[in-house]
Write a protein that holds these residues in place. Structure first.
Motif, PDB file in Angstrom:
ATOM      1  N   ALA A   1       0.844  -1.197   0.000  1.00  0.00           N
ATOM      2  CA  ALA A   1       0.000   0.000   0.000  1.00  0.00           C
ATOM      3  C   ALA A   1       0.875   1.241   0.000  1.00  0.00           C
ATOM      4  O   ALA A   1       0.563   2.227  -0.667  1.00  0.00           O
ATOM      5  N   SER A   2       1.994   1.182   0.738  1.00  0.00           N
ATOM      6  CA  SER A   2       2.983   2.258   0.724  1.00  0.00           C
ATOM      7  C   SER A   2       4.296   1.724   1.275  1.00  0.00           C
ATOM      8  O   SER A   2       4.321   0.679   1.937  1.00  0.00           O
ATOM      9  N   PHE A   3       5.371   2.430   0.985  1.00  0.00           N
ATOM     10  CA  PHE A   3       6.709   2.049   1.409  1.00  0.00           C
ATOM     11  C   PHE A   3       7.334   3.157   2.238  1.00  0.00           C
ATOM     12  O   PHE A   3       7.115   4.337   1.970  1.00  0.00           O
ATOM     13  N   ALA A   4       8.156   2.757   3.199  1.00  0.00           N
ATOM     14  CA  ALA A   4       8.986   3.737   3.892  1.00  0.00           C
ATOM     15  C   ALA A   4       9.955   4.320   2.863  1.00  0.00           C
ATOM     16  O   ALA A   4      10.461   3.595   1.998  1.00  0.00           O
ATOM     17  N   ARG A   5      10.220   5.596   2.948  1.00  0.00           N
ATOM     18  CA  ARG A   5      11.011   6.288   1.937  1.00  0.00           C
ATOM     19  C   ARG A   5      12.400   5.676   1.741  1.00  0.00           C
ATOM     20  O   ARG A   5      12.849   5.472   0.621  1.00  0.00           O
ATOM     21  N   ILE A   6      13.105   5.366   2.833  1.00  0.00           N
ATOM     22  CA  ILE A   6      14.472   4.841   2.694  1.00  0.00           C
ATOM     23  C   ILE A   6      14.455   3.439   2.086  1.00  0.00           C
ATOM     24  O   ILE A   6      15.324   3.100   1.286  1.00  0.00           O
ATOM     25  N   PHE A   7      13.457   2.614   2.420  1.00  0.00           N
ATOM     26  CA  PHE A   7      13.355   1.289   1.810  1.00  0.00           C
ATOM     27  C   PHE A   7      13.090   1.434   0.313  1.00  0.00           C
ATOM     28  O   PHE A   7      13.670   0.710  -0.503  1.00  0.00           O
ATOM     29  N   TYR A   8      12.221   2.353  -0.052  1.00  0.00           N
ATOM     30  CA  TYR A   8      11.905   2.603  -1.457  1.00  0.00           C
ATOM     31  C   TYR A   8      13.182   2.873  -2.241  1.00  0.00           C
ATOM     32  O   TYR A   8      13.453   2.257  -3.270  1.00  0.00           O
ATOM     33  N   ARG A   9      13.997   3.766  -1.725  1.00  0.00           N
ATOM     34  CA  ARG A   9      15.245   4.127  -2.416  1.00  0.00           C
ATOM     35  C   ARG A   9      16.227   2.959  -2.423  1.00  0.00           C
ATOM     36  O   ARG A   9      16.842   2.664  -3.448  1.00  0.00           O
ATOM     37  N   ASN A  10      16.384   2.283  -1.300  1.00  0.00           N
ATOM     38  CA  ASN A  10      17.311   1.150  -1.232  1.00  0.00           C
ATOM     39  C   ASN A  10      16.893   0.018  -2.162  1.00  0.00           C
ATOM     40  O   ASN A  10      17.748  -0.647  -2.751  1.00  0.00           O
ATOM     41  N   ALA A  11      15.594  -0.208  -2.298  1.00  0.00           N
ATOM     42  CA  ALA A  11      15.123  -1.272  -3.189  1.00  0.00           C
ATOM     43  C   ALA A  11      15.573  -1.004  -4.627  1.00  0.00           C
ATOM     44  O   ALA A  11      16.117  -1.885  -5.301  1.00  0.00           O
ATOM     45  N   PHE A  12      15.374   0.210  -5.095  1.00  0.00           N
ATOM     46  CA  PHE A  12      15.812   0.542  -6.453  1.00  0.00           C
ATOM     47  C   PHE A  12      17.325   0.508  -6.569  1.00  0.00           C
ATOM     48  O   PHE A  12      17.868   0.059  -7.583  1.00  0.00           O
ATOM     49  N   ASN A  13      18.016   0.961  -5.528  1.00  0.00           N
ATOM     50  CA  ASN A  13      19.480   0.946  -5.568  1.00  0.00           C
ATOM     51  C   ASN A  13      20.044  -0.454  -5.789  1.00  0.00           C
ATOM     52  O   ASN A  13      21.097  -0.603  -6.417  1.00  0.00           O
ATOM     53  N   ILE A  14      19.378  -1.477  -5.270  1.00  0.00           N
ATOM     54  CA  ILE A  14      19.890  -2.847  -5.435  1.00  0.00           C
ATOM     55  C   ILE A  14      19.142  -3.615  -6.528  1.00  0.00           C
ATOM     56  O   ILE A  14      19.430  -4.779  -6.776  1.00  0.00           O
ATOM     57  N   GLY A  15      18.195  -2.966  -7.208  1.00  0.00           N
ATOM     58  CA  GLY A  15      17.522  -3.584  -8.342  1.00  0.00           C
ATOM     59  C   GLY A  15      16.319  -4.440  -7.983  1.00  0.00           C
ATOM     60  O   GLY A  15      15.965  -5.357  -8.728  1.00  0.00           O
TER      61      GLY A  15
END
Length: 165
Positions: free
Chosen positions: A86-100
């Motif tokens: 439904a939503s993501f914590a901001r830092i997890f969102y960024r880290n997820a994309f950073n690692i693909g």
């Protein structure tokens, strides 16, 4: 990588990074070791039963807590193809994309998908199809630039490819 498909694993709201990968395992950065303990405090059987391509579906604020990259690394190394929440914590969102690790925000999908449902995600359009229930949901589409980062396997690989032409 335009289409992802797998069985849904359902989790609730506020799944923090300690539930994703408990702090007692942070003495390693080996993805295989992290995968062996993925979601251990939320569902002790998860790491032993998850199959390549499966999809985590969760409520609001997924990945809250500390800023550790270990959490999305553990999820990706466990074979999970993407996370829908439904939503993501901001830092997890960024880290997820950073690692693909592809992630998709869709409150409707998070509410309606049930544990074990077969789910398909069109990465480009953000369309999520619940094949078990014959329903479709919309997710916030991943911008093309972010899709390139995912396709490269993360930000470091993306930058290396750009620098090497």
């Amino acid at each position: 990588m335009n289409q992802l498909r797998g069985k849904a694993w359902k989790f609730g709201d506020d799944i923090d990074t300690d539930a994703i990968i408990p702090a007692r395992y942070l003495n390693t950065s080996d993805p295989r070791e992290l995968a062996a303990h993925c979601m251990e405090d939320a569902d002790p059987s998860f790491a032993g039963r998850v199959q390549p391509g499966d999809i985590i579906v969760a409520g609001k604020n997924f990945g809250c807590g500390s800023s550790r990259e270990h959490a999305p690394i553990a999820i990706k190394a466990a074979g999970v193809s993407c996370v829908i929440a439904a939503s993501f914590a901001r830092i997890f969102y960024r880290n997820a994309f950073n690692i693909g690790l592809p992630i998709f925000e869709s409150p409707e999908a998070a509410a309606k998908i049930q544990e074990g449902d077969e789910v398909a995600v069109d990465v480009e359009s953000g369309t999520i199809t619940n094949l078990t229930r014959s329903e479709q949901y919309r997710a916030t589409p991943v911008p093309p630039f972010m899709q390139e980062i995912i396709a490269a396997g993360g930000l470091i690989n993306y930058v290396a490819r750009r620098l090497n032409g």
